[in-house]
Scaffold this motif. Structure first.
Motif, PDB file in Angstrom:
ATOM      1  N   HIS A  72       0.798  -1.224   0.000  1.00 60.37           N
ATOM      2  CA  HIS A  72       0.000   0.000   0.000  1.00 60.37           C
ATOM      3  C   HIS A  72       0.832   1.277   0.000  1.00 60.37           C
ATOM      4  N   HIS A  73       2.154   1.180  -0.192  1.00 60.07           N
ATOM      5  CA  HIS A  73       2.953   2.390  -0.172  1.00 60.07           C
ATOM      6  C   HIS A  73       2.565   3.287  -1.345  1.00 60.07           C
ATOM      7  N   PRO A  74       2.424   4.612  -1.105  1.00 60.72           N
ATOM      8  CA  PRO A  74       2.015   5.526  -2.178  1.00 60.72           C
ATOM      9  C   PRO A  74       2.939   5.490  -3.390  1.00 60.72           C
ATOM     10  N   ASP A  75       4.226   5.205  -3.180  1.00 61.47           N
ATOM     11  CA  ASP A  75       5.150   5.154  -4.314  1.00 61.47           C
ATOM     12  C   ASP A  75       4.829   4.001  -5.249  1.00 61.47           C
ATOM     13  N   LYS A  76       4.078   3.016  -4.734  1.00 61.70           N
ATOM     14  CA  LYS A  76       3.691   1.872  -5.572  1.00 61.70           C
ATOM     15  C   LYS A  76       2.223   1.929  -5.962  1.00 61.70           C
ATOM     16  N   GLY A  77       1.642   3.154  -5.864  1.00 59.93           N
ATOM     17  CA  GLY A  77       0.259   3.340  -6.284  1.00 59.93           C
ATOM     18  C   GLY A  77      -0.738   3.088  -5.180  1.00 59.93           C
ATOM     19  N   GLY A  78      -0.274   2.919  -3.963  1.00 56.68           N
ATOM     20  CA  GLY A  78      -1.183   2.687  -2.861  1.00 56.68           C
ATOM     21  C   GLY A  78      -1.878   3.949  -2.408  1.00 56.68           C
TER      22      GLY A  78
ATOM     23  N   GLY B 243       3.273  13.596  11.806  1.00 54.51           N
ATOM     24  CA  GLY B 243       3.293  13.527  13.256  1.00 54.51           C
ATOM     25  C   GLY B 243       3.681  12.172  13.808  1.00 54.51           C
ATOM     26  N   GLN B 244       4.035  11.226  12.938  1.00 57.73           N
ATOM     27  CA  GLN B 244       4.364   9.876  13.385  1.00 57.73           C
ATOM     28  C   GLN B 244       5.826   9.747  13.801  1.00 57.73           C
ATOM     29  N   GLY B 245       6.669  10.607  13.300  1.00 57.05           N
ATOM     30  CA  GLY B 245       8.083  10.522  13.623  1.00 57.05           C
ATOM     31  C   GLY B 245       8.843   9.508  12.789  1.00 57.05           C
ATOM     32  N   MET B 246       8.140   8.712  11.984  1.00 55.87           N
ATOM     33  CA  MET B 246       8.757   7.684  11.163  1.00 55.87           C
ATOM     34  C   MET B 246       8.256   7.808   9.724  1.00 55.87           C
ATOM     35  N   VAL B 247       9.139   7.493   8.805  1.00 52.92           N
ATOM     36  CA  VAL B 247       8.761   7.450   7.397  1.00 52.92           C
ATOM     37  C   VAL B 247       9.197   6.109   6.834  1.00 52.92           C
ATOM     38  N   VAL B 248       8.569   5.700   5.752  1.00 53.29           N
ATOM     39  CA  VAL B 248       8.909   4.445   5.094  1.00 53.29           C
ATOM     40  C   VAL B 248       9.697   4.763   3.825  1.00 53.29           C
TER      41      VAL B 248
ATOM     42  N   GLN C 137      10.988  -2.230   1.619  1.00 50.53           N
ATOM     43  CA  GLN C 137      10.425  -1.121   2.368  1.00 50.53           C
ATOM     44  C   GLN C 137      11.066  -1.082   3.758  1.00 50.53           C
ATOM     45  N   MET C 138      11.616   0.079   4.149  1.00 48.94           N
ATOM     46  CA  MET C 138      12.260   0.212   5.456  1.00 48.94           C
ATOM     47  C   MET C 138      11.696   1.417   6.183  1.00 48.94           C
ATOM     48  N   GLN C 139      11.376   1.211   7.451  1.00 52.85           N
ATOM     49  CA  GLN C 139      10.896   2.309   8.281  1.00 52.85           C
ATOM     50  C   GLN C 139      12.092   2.971   8.968  1.00 52.85           C
ATOM     51  N   GLN C 140      12.151   4.285   8.908  1.00 55.49           N
ATOM     52  CA  GLN C 140      13.253   4.989   9.526  1.00 55.49           C
ATOM     53  C   GLN C 140      12.763   6.326  10.079  1.00 55.49           C
TER      54      GLN C 140
END
Length: 489
Positions: A43-49, A155-160, A171-174
């Protein structure tokens, strides 16, 4: 249903985040992480999610992957994420119950790092009390700019982050680089402030004086505290023991026998004249409150004696120091132990007063009973010349004072003339010791005393296993004869 269920009188929804990630409520941390990674790749937006779906599942993962946040959610649903905070615009209050803050209980506000600093103080400061003005510098949040939710991570403090490795996509969360993983942005300003530290009369070494919320500010909770720890400096004249003061002085034998008068400068600058009452004789005192054994209880030894009181505890040891420390300072302190008995290398502890232990003693060959010494007798050996009420103020009541103890070193004359000795014998009570032996007889030895160092004497006379072995090797052992071996039967 999440946030409004509680206010509407219904049970909170504690399953939404689990459904979002497609896992059971009993799922382990690794299962939750695995499920999130799988959904993130889909579902990542970069993959059309869908961005909203991705944001929702990321929010669910941030809650369920944190132990404290998950525990709050399992109890209160989405209300647990804010723990009763304000509306959507009240960002800081929403974060109070988020979990993971230092120095707070669950549901309480997050606390910033506290700053602990030593504060040197003199004995005069502790006697008179003092106020010290200290300048501190700290980071404060710019109130005009305020705290804003990070637009990059929502506001999550993390990005994928998506990493392409040939045909593979990972996909990596950082942590969000824009907000440094905090989920919001703010501006810090370095400010200076003067703190007035009031050191009360009679304060103790190591005592803490705390200024709440005076350390660096944090955007999602309370500022840390500034803590000053009093460090008492050594004094040239006095030593402190609780609220009591000790001073070392030398007096002559004449002063010890006939009385003395001396002056001492007090910690407030006044002069104290100390003198003995008429007829007072100063006796030597060996009690040292600063030794490690000063407060140890005394013990009386009774050989071939047992105690018929019930056993309170047992130990497979005959180490006297260890056994006594166990009663006075260790795990048996305060348990009412009045005596212990050692027999065949095993120790039994008995609960009772000294009188009860003595009353229950019985004869037992090979047993040794150690009973607490008479308290009044032990106190008598500790008696020291003192001036009442001339110590430090009591911390609980600065209008009351401890005592001033005099550690007196009585200086004896190196020698006396016959006339002086005759005069002293006439003035003082008769000698306690005398000899009527015929010093010229063959079976009588006569010796004169002299000053010697007992530590050096002990060292010179110590028998070492090494020296004995050397003597044997040099021929004292009989030329390879059979050695005696001892073994416990």
């Amino acid at each position: 249903m999440g946030g409004g269920g509680r206010r509407g009188g219904k049970a909170p929804d504690t399953t939404k985040h689990y459904k979002t990630l497609g896992v059971e409520k009993s799922a382990s941390a690794s299962e939750i992480k695995k499920a999130y990674r799988k959904l993130a790749m889909k579902h990542h937006p970069d993959k059309g999610g869908d961005p909203d779906t991705f944001k929702e599942m990321t929010a669910a993962f941030n809650v369920l992957s944190d132990e404290d946040k998950r525990a709050n959610y399992d109890r209160f649903g989405e209300d647990g994420e804010g723990m009763g905070g304000g509306g959507d615009g009240d960002l800081i209050s929403q974060m109070f119950g988020g979990g993971g803050g230092r120095g707070r209980g669950r549901g309480g506000p997050k606390k910033g790092e506290s700053v602990v600093r030593p504060l040197p103080v003199t004995l005069e400061n502790l006697y008179n009390g003092v106020t010290k003005k200290l300048k501190i510098q700290r980071q404060t949040i710019d109130r005009e700019q305020g705290v804003k939710k990070c637009e990059t991570c929502g506001g999550q403090g993390m990005v994928v982050k998506t990493i392409r490795m040939g045909p593979m996509i990972q996909q990596m969360q950082q942590p969000c680089s824009k907000c440094q993983g905090q989920g919001f942005s703010f501006s810090l300003t370095r400010t200076s402030e003067i703190l007035e530290v009031n050191v009360q009369k009679g304060s103790k070494d190591g005592q803490k004086i705390t200024f709440h919320n005076k350390a660096d500010e944090i955007p999602d909770g309370e500022a840390g505290d500034v803590v000053f720890v009093l460090k008492e400096k050594a004094h040239d004249v006095f030593k402190r023991h609780g609220a009591d003061l000790y001073i070392s002085k030398s007096i002559s034998l004449v002063e010890a026998l006939c009385g003395f008068s001396m002056e001492v400068e007090k910690l407030d600058g006044r002069t104290l004249v100390i003198k003995t009452p008429p007829g007072f004789v100063t006796s030597p005192s060996t009690f040292d409150p600063f030794s490690g054994t000063a407060e140890d209880a005394g013990w009386e030894t009774l050989d071939n004696t047992d105690c018929d009181l019930d056993d309170m505890a047992q130990a497979d040891s005959a180490d006297l120091d260890m056994l006594k420390n166990a009663v006075s300072k260790g795990q048996l302190k305060g348990k009412g132990i009045g005596c212990f008995v050692i027999k065949d290398g095993r120790t039994t502890f008995k609960a009772g007063t000294r009188e009860e232990c003595i009353g229950a003693k019985s004869k037992s060959n090979g047993a040794t009973m150690y009973v607490l010494a008479d308290a009044s007798s032990a106190a008598g050996k500790r008696m020291t010349v003192a001036v009442e009420g001339e110590g430090l103020p009591l911390s609980r009541d600065p209008f009351q004072f401890g005592n001033l103890f005099l550690q007196l070193d009585i200086q004896f004359p190196e020698e006396l003339s016959e006339e002086q000795m005759t005069a002293i014998r006439t003035a003082l009570p008769a000698a306690l010791n005398s000899s009527s032996a015929d010093e010229s007889a063959e079976e009588v030895d006569t010796a004169e005393v002299k000053l010697m160092d007992p530590v050096q004497s002990f060292t010179d006379g110590t028998f070492s296993a090494g020296s004995a072995h050397d003597e044997d090797e040099d021929g004292g052992g009989g030329g390879g004869g059979e050695r005696v071996q001892c073994a416990q039967q």
